[in-house]
Write an enzyme that holds these catalytic residues in place. Structure first.
Site, mmCIF file in Angstrom:
data_model
loop_
_atom_site.group_PDB
_atom_site.id
_atom_site.type_symbol
_atom_site.label_atom_id
_atom_site.label_comp_id
_atom_site.label_asym_id
_atom_site.label_seq_id
_atom_site.Cartn_x
_atom_site.Cartn_y
_atom_site.Cartn_z
ATOM 1 N N TRP A 319 0.844 -1.200 0.000
ATOM 2 C CA TRP A 319 0.000 0.000 0.000
ATOM 3 C C TRP A 319 0.883 1.255 0.000
ATOM 4 O O TRP A 319 0.539 2.273 -0.590
ATOM 5 C CB TRP A 319 -0.901 -0.003 1.240
ATOM 6 N N HIS A 320 2.057 1.164 0.634
ATOM 7 C CA HIS A 320 2.934 2.334 0.743
ATOM 8 C C HIS A 320 3.667 2.643 -0.546
ATOM 9 O O HIS A 320 4.269 3.708 -0.677
ATOM 10 C CB HIS A 320 3.945 2.143 1.871
ATOM 11 N N GLY A 321 3.677 1.717 -1.474
ATOM 12 C CA GLY A 321 4.344 1.998 -2.735
ATOM 13 C C GLY A 321 4.447 0.737 -3.564
ATOM 14 O O GLY A 321 4.522 -0.374 -3.017
#
Lengths: 468, 402
Positions: A319-321
């Protein structure tokens, strides 16, 4: 648009507030919806269509699911359709490059990356839309009939670009009726000024130190410099992220909303378990509610429990990248959490405070190394440098230079990341209310003032000399 | 209702409104003296620029460039940074004794290698003597003026690489040592990246050994101070608003001398090496030969029978007034702007000696050196030169500023 810009602060915000407070009650949501769309469209005007599409389809599906309570089959189909649409859009815009890269390495060809610019805030509002749809399906909430009110919920500019991830049930009531009074507005200003200061004065400036250190070749990087660099990154990402959250909460209050808290001094944690209760709280809640528990949580035996934990943390990482290092960072956190759950926590509870705190900080910092280098080779040599494997020794002249030119800034940042300041304020309030109010009012205004100076100069164009 | 919330709300809203109002009523500026750049004007809003996002970006820049009291805000930030003991900003060290010194970072060793090779090949083909004068940056010579523990290693490495890779046929002029011998004197501007006339003088003395002239003594000159309020490029770049201004001195020879300066591309001729009107503007260093021009031809009545071609960046501009005492003609070519046929120009004017004067850092990153290839290969082989590093603000490649 971002909050930490002159344009937002001096043009967008005053005009939006003016309109918002001029129009009658029933038009306030419309003003917020329109201004949120303008805010969203500012950087990539074309994506306004995407936002409009997302709002329309989720609103329609929400209504359909709400009507089909009796007919589980239709409701289920609508739910699945909605999940596919939302996750599909997120996947297409955020992960298509990454997926093509994986596919390419599997089939042994280099596939063309479409190179789409990431629509701002898509990771946040997609999750809000999903929570809305799923909660209707579960019968926890009833769908929002009013299109404008629903559009306001999804696109609401204070939390659009960097959270917190607000579940519909949290603000369903507020979408209809919101208090409008000086008290809440004043609190909002205080909170916004604190967040702006965190972002502009602390995050940006420690970030400059990290930018310099990460550009250094990892071979020959001394131990002190390596730890200083990743500590600077840790402070940068905390103040950046929590600064945005504070600004969001503050702006929310200015418009009468109460958003959930997202950060509670994560760096005072004494374990990673505790860290994740204090760091990006609304994301953790979302994954627990909509992924971990539906998968069976911890009620289905140890093996599936472990599987569930790793699925959740793999997804949290991604989700963060869209890159492997983020997935790895997620799994690293999952692994530590499992270790803590099954043995470490017992010891950490009994260990002296400084020891458990040191354990948590080091573990967090090592995680940030995984997080911040999307090139794994550079990341691992940086990790090596932190443990003296780079051959750079303990320190050098440059390390001393970096330390003393940033000592005061880092000291202020560390102080600001602890709850000490809050405790001092509380004591002052008990002792003398008047003094407390004067002090907090002045400090908010000072933060606003100093942030203005840094924002004006942030536009300092490094290519000043094109004329020559 | 708490009074303080009311006070805070009203003060904050008035603050935003007041600055917005000031922004609306103050007239726009074209140019920032302090930052040395054109400021963004009110952008035109068209449908295309709005959809592409260009308008939005320009509007943001417009607000910040024309922000009321911009210079004062920048000064406030500068003051806070100094209080926090910061010793550099935007690639500039805040040195001792009021010196601002460029940090040498992000040097592209690949471009340097290409440039060295180009210059070596040029020297192989060129029939006459070729000399190379690397002008060091202040940070290399005035190491004592750097902030405590600041260590610009790269500058020294750069110097070494240039010395090692230069072909033996090219005469290397050891300007760094000559300048280092006088590092206690005012040889570099404090707020600008150039050397002063005095710094250029010591380089000129050293160059005499290679070029074979007897340099004039210091007391052969009348030193005239023409400015004491020069805020140079480093002042603008660093955002350091508490630096003292520099002074500019011209070294005028005792004996009467006449010369003619032809700006070839501009089709303009003057009788002076100095463009005094630049002293009234921001970039006062341009007093020397009016700044950088593609091709400048200087003729003097020295009857030495010698003609010199100087291929150079801006460091040469303040050195030429010394060199002109020993030649009949000096031809200055700035490859960044020069687009003519180098070979035919050299042959047409019978230029038998070449001197390269480049700041080492600027030379390392300058893509226009490739144009020298026209001398060896002919124009048709030269592919167009792409500007490098545009749009990426991180490595402070000072090419554009020299």
């Amino acid at each position: 648009m971002v909050f930490s810009s002159l344009f937002f602060l001096f043009i967008f915000l005053p005009l939006t507030l003016l309109l918002y407070y001029l129009v009658p009650q029933r038009c306030k949501n419309l003003i917020l919806f329109i201004s949120s769309l303008v805010f969203y469209a500012w950087g990539e005007p074309v994506y306004i269509l995407l936002m409009f599409f997302s709002v329309t389809i989720n609103h329609a599906l929400g209504l359909l699911i709400g009507k089909s309570r009796k007919n589980r089959k239709t409701a289920r189909r609508a739910l699945i359709f909605s999940v596919i649409i939302n996750v599909g859009l997120l996947g297409f815009f955020k992960y298509s490059g990454f997926l093509l890269q994986i596919l390419g390495s599997v089939v042994g060809a280099s596939l063309q990356n479409p190179g789409l610019p990431l629509p701002i805030g898509i990771s946040f509002y997609t999750f809000q839309a999903l929570s809305y749809i799923i909660d209707i399906y579960r019968g926890r909430i009833s769908p929002q009939q009013n299109f404008i009110a629903f559009g306001t919920y999804i696109s609401l500019f204070p939390q659009l670009i960097a959270g917190p991830i607000v579940r519909y049930q949290t603000i369903a009531g507020q979408l209809l009726r919101r208090p409008i009074e000086f008290n809440i507005f004043g609190e909002g200003v205080r909170r916004f000024a604190a967040g702006l200061g965190k972002k502009v004065l602390l995050a940006n400036n420690v970030g400059l130190l990290w930018e310099q250190i990460r550009e250094l070749p990892p071979e020959g990087l001394p131990i002190i410099t390596a730890w200083l660099g990743i500590a600077a990154f840790a402070l940068q990402i905390y103040f950046d992220f929590s600064g945005y959250s504070d600004m969001a909460v503050g702006l929310g209050k200015m418009f009468g909303f109460t958003f959930p808290e997202n950060f509670r001094h994560p760096y005072i944690s004494r374990s990673i378990t505790e860290f994740w209760r204090r760091w990006h709280i609304t994301l953790g809640t979302w994954f627990r509610e909509y992924v971990y528990i539906p998968l069976g949580g911890n009620r289905t035996g140890r093996q599936t429990h472990l599987r569930n934990i790793f699925i959740v943390w793999f997804l949290t990482g991604l989700w963060h990248g869209a890159a492997w290092n983020f997935a790895l960072w997620g799994l690293y956190n999952g692994l530590i959490l499992v270790l803590e759950k099954y043995c470490l926590l017992k010891w950490l509870g009994r260990a002296p405070r400084f020891l458990s705190h040191a354990y948590a900080i080091v573990t967090i910092l090592l995680g940030w190394v995984l997080f911040s280098f999307d090139n794994m080779a550079t990341g691992s040599s940086y990790l090596g440098a932190m443990f003296g494997l780079s051959g750079g020794g303990i320190f050098n002249l440059q390390a001393i230079y970096y330390c003393y030119t940033h000592a005061i800034l880092i000291a202020i940042a560390i102080f600001a990341s602890t709850p000490i300041y809050g405790t001092i304020k509380q004591k002052l309030q008990k002792k003398s209310g008047a003094l407390y109010y004067v002090a907090t009012t002045l400090s908010s205004l000072l933060l606003l003032f100093l942030s203005t100076a840094y924002l004006v100069d942030a536009a300092y164009n490094p290519f000043l000399y094109f004329r020559f | 209702m708490h009074l303080h919330n009311k006070v805070l709300t009203i003060t904050m809203l008035s603050y935003l409104a007041a600055l917005l109002l000031l922004f609306a009523i103050t007239p726009d500026r074209d140019f920032s003296e302090a930052e040395n750049r054109m400021l963004q004007k009110m952008p035109a809003c068209t449908w295309e620029s709005l959809i592409s996002g260009k308008f939005n970006l320009a509007a943001e820049n417009y607000l910040s460039d024309q922000f009321p009291g911009r210079d004062a805000w920048v000064g406030l930030k500068s003051a806070i940074e100094l209080l926090l003991l910061k010793k550099d900003n935007n690639g500039v060290y805040f040195g001792r004794d009021g010196y601002l010194l460029p940090m040498m970072e992000g040097i592209n060793m690949a471009t340097l290698g290409e440039n060295m090779e180009t210059i070596n090949r040029f020297a192989e083909t060129f029939p006459g003597q070729v000399c190379f004068l690397p002008a060091p940056s202040a940070a290399q010579i005035l190491q004592e003026k750097l902030p405590p523990f600041a260590a610009p290693r790269e500058q020294l490495e750069l110097q070494k690489t240039v010395e090692e890779q230069l072909a033996p046929g090219i005469h290397l002029i050891d300007a760094p040592s000559a300048l280092a011998a006088h590092k206690g004197e005012y040889i570099y501007y404090k707020t600008d990246h150039h050397w002063t006339s005095k710094g250029a003088y010591y380089a000129y003395v050293e160059a005499g050994k290679a070029l074979g002239y007897n340099p004039l003594e210091l007391n052969d000159f009348i030193i005239e101070q023409v400015s004491d309020d020069f805020y140079g490029t480093l002042y603008s770049k660093s955002g350091h608003r508490f630096a003292r201004p520099d002074s500019i001195q011209l070294f005028l020879p005792n004996k009467e001398q006449s010369c003619q300066v032809e700006y070839e591309y501009e089709k303009r001729t003057t009788a002076s090496l100095y463009a005094m009107d630049w002293l009234q503007k921001k970039d006062q260093y341009a007093v020397f030969l009016g700044g950088n021009h593609a091709l400048v031809r200087i003729t003097a009545s020295n009857e030495t029978g010698r003609k010199l071609l100087v291929i150079k960046d801006s460091y040469a501009n303040s050195m030429v007034p010394f060199l002109i005492n020993h030649f009949d003609e000096i031809h200055l070519i700035d490859l960044r702007h020069f687009n003519s046929d180098l070979r035919s120009y050299i042959e047409q004017h019978g230029l038998g000696e070449v001197l390269f004067v480049y700041n080492t850092t600027s030379f390392a990153g300058d893509p226009s050196i490739r144009k020298l290839g026209t001398y060896t290969k002919g124009l048709q082989d030269l592919s167009p030169i792409a500007p490098r590093g545009l749009g990426k603000p991180v490595p402070p490649s000072d090419t554009h500023l020299l």
